[in-house]
Scaffold this motif. Structure first.
Motif, PDB file in Angstrom:
ATOM      1  N   MET A  73      22.667  40.230  21.262  1.00 32.40           N
ATOM      2  CA  MET A  73      21.474  40.649  20.534  1.00 32.40           C
ATOM      3  C   MET A  73      20.209  40.179  21.244  1.00 32.40           C
ATOM      4  O   MET A  73      19.238  40.922  21.376  1.00 32.40           O
ATOM      5  CB  MET A  73      21.513  40.090  19.112  1.00 32.40           C
ATOM      6  CG  MET A  73      22.696  40.573  18.286  1.00 32.40           C
ATOM      7  SD  MET A  73      22.641  42.341  17.977  1.00 32.40           S
ATOM      8  CE  MET A  73      21.287  42.412  16.835  1.00 32.40           C
ATOM      9  N   LYS A  74      20.237  38.947  21.691  1.00 29.33           N
ATOM     10  CA  LYS A  74      19.054  38.366  22.331  1.00 29.33           C
ATOM     11  C   LYS A  74      18.683  39.126  23.601  1.00 29.33           C
ATOM     12  O   LYS A  74      17.499  39.381  23.870  1.00 29.33           O
ATOM     13  CB  LYS A  74      19.329  36.896  22.653  1.00 29.33           C
ATOM     14  CG  LYS A  74      18.186  36.178  23.343  1.00 29.33           C
ATOM     15  CD  LYS A  74      18.485  34.693  23.497  1.00 29.33           C
ATOM     16  CE  LYS A  74      19.636  34.434  24.422  1.00 29.33           C
ATOM     17  NZ  LYS A  74      19.835  32.980  24.686  1.00 29.33           N
ATOM     18  N   LYS A  75      19.678  39.503  24.383  1.00 33.56           N
ATOM     19  CA  LYS A  75      19.411  40.129  25.676  1.00 33.56           C
ATOM     20  C   LYS A  75      19.090  41.615  25.578  1.00 33.56           C
ATOM     21  O   LYS A  75      18.305  42.141  26.378  1.00 33.56           O
ATOM     22  CB  LYS A  75      20.616  39.928  26.602  1.00 33.56           C
ATOM     23  CG  LYS A  75      20.835  38.492  27.035  1.00 33.56           C
ATOM     24  CD  LYS A  75      22.067  38.369  27.925  1.00 33.56           C
ATOM     25  CE  LYS A  75      22.280  36.927  28.371  1.00 33.56           C
ATOM     26  NZ  LYS A  75      23.512  36.780  29.182  1.00 33.56           N
ATOM     27  N   HIS A  76      19.704  42.323  24.605  1.00 35.21           N
ATOM     28  CA  HIS A  76      19.597  43.779  24.630  1.00 35.21           C
ATOM     29  C   HIS A  76      19.201  44.446  23.318  1.00 35.21           C
ATOM     30  O   HIS A  76      18.670  45.557  23.346  1.00 35.21           O
ATOM     31  CB  HIS A  76      20.943  44.385  25.077  1.00 35.21           C
ATOM     32  CG  HIS A  76      21.380  43.955  26.435  1.00 35.21           C
ATOM     33  ND1 HIS A  76      20.798  44.424  27.598  1.00 35.21           N
ATOM     34  CD2 HIS A  76      22.352  43.077  26.818  1.00 35.21           C
ATOM     35  CE1 HIS A  76      21.393  43.875  28.635  1.00 35.21           C
ATOM     36  NE2 HIS A  76      22.336  43.059  28.200  1.00 35.21           N
ATOM     37  N   LEU A  77      19.454  43.804  22.180  1.00 37.36           N
ATOM     38  CA  LEU A  77      19.343  44.538  20.921  1.00 37.36           C
ATOM     39  C   LEU A  77      18.367  43.926  19.927  1.00 37.36           C
ATOM     40  O   LEU A  77      18.356  44.303  18.757  1.00 37.36           O
ATOM     41  CB  LEU A  77      20.738  44.646  20.269  1.00 37.36           C
ATOM     42  CG  LEU A  77      21.846  45.224  21.162  1.00 37.36           C
ATOM     43  CD1 LEU A  77      23.159  45.237  20.407  1.00 37.36           C
ATOM     44  CD2 LEU A  77      21.484  46.615  21.638  1.00 37.36           C
TER      45      LEU A  77
END
Length: 771
Positions: free
Chosen positions: A570-574
């Protein structure tokens, strides 16, 4: 500008504190005439401990000087002449002062702005509370501390006044005592006079001596009473000092340290250190004044010994006040910026230690050196840290004495013998900072030390996940006054939920954390339960082994490893999609099916994969030739999103129409779509990656217009898939309950290819080219 307008409305002590922020290091006139410009700059974006940020700080300095010179040139007329000269002088002064150390200017202005904000906020809270409602607990505590300081100031001033009276009385007593000795000498010299004259002089001198001796007797008693009264006053003052120091060190400072610890789990950043320093400096000032008064009392007692218990009383007072100041100094040697709690060997790291009373006790006049070593709790040195010595620096603009370790590196680590199931990522170390310095001209010498928060040492990035679990558990559940670094083996489930929510919110940079439904989902996973009632889990406990030592049933990963994988994805992409509310996430396969079957075809939702760490899948409802089914795509991972974003993937799949419950997908995701490719350059056209699910893809129609379920993709446009494959669906892949079980298969690509007798595809499309 708004902050400066509010700051100018401060009154009383708050106004005095605000004015004290300014001086030669940063004139208040600069703040006034450049208020709007100053408040618009991104001072907080400059990392003061990073020398690489010096160029950014230098630009801010140059811009500040330029703005000041511009403001000076705008001053005209007779009234503006002096201001023009003054502002020009300030521009040159700031340039000269900070040109070689621009980071110090940033440090100074950040301190000023944060202090102003605090003073304005405190004044606003006090005003609101008095006019509308009772002050909140924080304001009440601050008011209590400030009132106690005022009481201590008055008590110290009173003992100072009494001490001066005692000193004057004693000096007059000594003068009279000397007069009595002079009379005694005169009487002794009368023997050489004629008898008549001797008798007359002797009578006069004896009368005078009797008068003086009677006065001396009374005054000696009075002096003794003054000394005893002053001693009692000092005892009362010391009692107040102890009480105030306990409140500040054992409550306020401990709470600050607790906030700092929770910040390691994503809690609010530990603010308020400047307030603590101001309190500690006031304490140091008052303690030192009282100590000097007690020493002056000792000197007076030695100068004029009188019968009584004064020597013993003063000795005890001196010992007590020394204990108080020792406790203050040793407790205020703190770690302002903690070293990373997951510490990788051979990797540069930083830390900052600070002495909250350093400026007030003039420790900076002989700057002490601080040494850092890594140890196990209550054990010997357990490794070697490079660049582990640093001299404390005094920053005049902020009044802080601190040591900035900017380039430390852990060269090697010595581990203990582990027992049982404990892994290297469960072993906790600490960085010990220690120093020695003197105050009062070597009158008192202090050896101070402080321990960092627990540190887990890793040698490879693959260990980071488990090390973070150890740190999170320790930060969340450490008990006050514990033996370092003992933590409970079991905690209440709601306690862990609070810690996970804190971590999740911090990584998402959003107020949207984990809902109660999300917590129920996590509880079901942690306890292998099917209950949907939150109350069933409220009194349950979870052990460290359940959290991150034992694998989940049927999986090769732990509860924490699964949760952390979700957080990283979630942190990196969403992150934007979570904050938009587009991702339900914490929904199992059966729940997704129940939710979607009641919705129109093409309705879809996003949920986290149960079988893969850091995976998210799309579930949607669509018609099968025989019945309506809920379909699930092979989970996407970080690798997939590094190739093509979630929004673009959803855009590619035309059979996805509505985000659950009923939002058109374009309304939710269109703002994140990648813009169309530009036209050909130099005759070349850039190809575009698009994903397809063959079972739901329409080929170019040759006659009629079939629906997406009528035909499959032509083998002529199929290519081997290197970008994350998304399989078509088949009744043979349904379980006994009619639920699609694709993501639980051992080899999805092989199964799909065998079932469909063709490979999965990534479809490359290009606009027509003229070449």
């Amino acid at each position: 500008m708004a902050m400066w307008i509010q700051a100018q409305q401060l009154q009383g002590e708050a106004l005095h504190q605000m004015q004290a922020l300014y001086g030669q290091h940063f004139p208040i006139e600069v703040r006034h005439y450049l208020a709007q410009w100053i408040e618009c700059q991104l001072w907080d974006s400059v990392e003061l401990d990073n020398q690489a940020e010096e160029a950014k700080a230098k630009r801010l300095l140059d811009n500040l000087v330029a703005e000041l010179q511009k403001k000076a040139q705008l001053q005209g007329g007779e009234d503006g002449f002096l201001l023009k000269i003054k502002l020009g002088h300030y521009a040159n002064q700031l340039k000269s002062t900070y040109d070689r150390c621009p980071l110090e200017l940033v440090r100074c202005i950040k301190h000023i702005l944060h202090s102003e904000q605090r003073l304005v906020q405190e004044a606003t809270n006090a005003s609101t509370s008095s006019g509308v409602q009772a002050m909140d607990s924080l304001s009440q505590r601050h008011q209590q501390i400030n009132q106690a300081f005022e009481e201590l100031r008055l008590a110290t001033q009173e003992t100072e006044n009494e001490l001066r009276k005692l000193q004057h009385s004693q000096e007059y007593f000594i003068i009279q005592y000397q007069e009595n000795l002079r009379i005694q000498a005169q009487l002794s010299s009368l023997s050489s006079l004629p008898p008549a004259e001797r008798t007359q002089r002797e009578t006069t001198l004896q009368t005078k001596r009797a008068t003086v001796e009677a006065w001396l007797t009374r005054e000696a008693s009075t002096l003794q009473k003054y000394r005893l009264d002053l001693s009692e006053q000092h005892q009362k003052t010391l009692s107040l000092l102890r009480k105030q120091q306990t409140l500040i060190l054992d409550e306020e400072l401990i709470q600050w340290k607790r906030r700092q610890q929770l910040a390691g789990n994503g809690g609010p950043h530990e603010g308020g250190l400047d307030v603590l320093q101001s309190w500690c400096e006031k304490l140091a000032d008052l303690i030192w004044q009282n100590r000097q008064q007690i020493r002056r009392c000792e000197h007076l007692t030695q100068q004029l010994p009188l019968p009584g218990p004064m020597e013993e009383l003063l000795s005890k007072l001196n010992a007590d006040i020394t204990d108080i100041i020792s406790a203050l100094v040793t407790s205020t040697f703190i770690i302002e910026k903690q070293p990373p709690q997951v510490l990788k060997t051979q990797t540069k790291f930083a830390a900052t230690v600070r002495l909250l009373v350093g400026g007030k006790l003039n420790v900076h006049m002989n700057p002490p050196q601080v040494k850092a070593v890594i140890v196990r709790a209550h054990a010997s040195i357990s490794g070697e840290i490079l660049n582990n010595n640093c001299v404390m620096e005094y920053h005049q603009a902020t009044g802080t004495l601190s040591a900035h370790f900017r380039n430390m590196s852990l060269k090697r680590i010595k581990r203990s013998d582990r027992r049982g199931a404990e892994s290297v990522t469960e072993e906790k170390f600490t960085v010990l900072f220690e120093s020695q310095f003197s105050v009062g001209g070597n009158e008192l010498v202090f050896h101070v030390k402080t321990l960092s928060l627990p540190v887990v040492v890793i040698v490879h990035g693959s260990q980071d996940n488990n090390a973070t679990a150890t740190v999170l558990w320790d930060n969340a559940f450490a008990e006050p006054g514990r033996v370092p670094f003992i933590v409970p083996d079991k905690v209440q489930w709601p306690q862990l939920c609070e810690a996970l929510d804190m971590k999740y919110k911090a990584e998402m940079h959003s107020g949207r954390g984990l809902s109660e439904d999300n917590m129920v989902f996590l509880a079901q996973k942690a306890f292998t339960s099917s209950s949907n009632n939150p109350e069933d889990f409220r009194n349950m406990t979870i052990s460290w082994a359940q959290f991150n030592r034992e694998s989940l049933p049927g999986r090769n990963f732990t509860f924490w490893q699964w949760f952390d994988g979700v957080v990283e994805l979630m942190k990196k992409h969403l992150k934007p999609h979570w904050n938009d509310g587009a991702i339900l996430g914490f929904v199992n396969k059966q729940q997704a099916q129940d939710m979607l079957l009641s919705k129109p075809n093409g309705t879809f939702l996003l949920r986290f994969s149960d079988s893969e760490i850091g995976g998210i899948t799309i579930a949607w409802v669509a018609e099968n030739p025989n019945k309506r089914l809920v379909w699930n795509l092979l989970p996407y991972t970080t690798k997939d999103f590094s190739i093509r974003s979630l929004a673009d993937r959803i855009s590619d799949l035309n059979h996805l129409l509505f985000l659950y419950p009923d939002r058109p997908k374009g309304e939710v995701f269109a703002k994140y779509y990648t813009p169309p490719l530009s036209k050909a350059v130099d005759g070349y056209v850039k190809p575009q990656i698009k994903q397809v699910v063959p079972e739901f893809t329409n080929p170019e129609p040759s006659g009629g217009t079939p629906t997406f379920m009528d035909q499959t993709a032509s083998p002529s446009v199929s290519h081997p898939n290197n970008f994350g494959v998304y399989p078509s669906m088949s009744d043979t892949m349904l379980d006994a309950d009619g639920d699609f079980d694709l993501e639980d298969t051992m080899d999805v690509a092989r199964h799909v290819e065998e079932l469909l007798r063709r490979p999965m595809v990534n479809q490359w499309t290009s606009p027509p080219s003229g070449t």
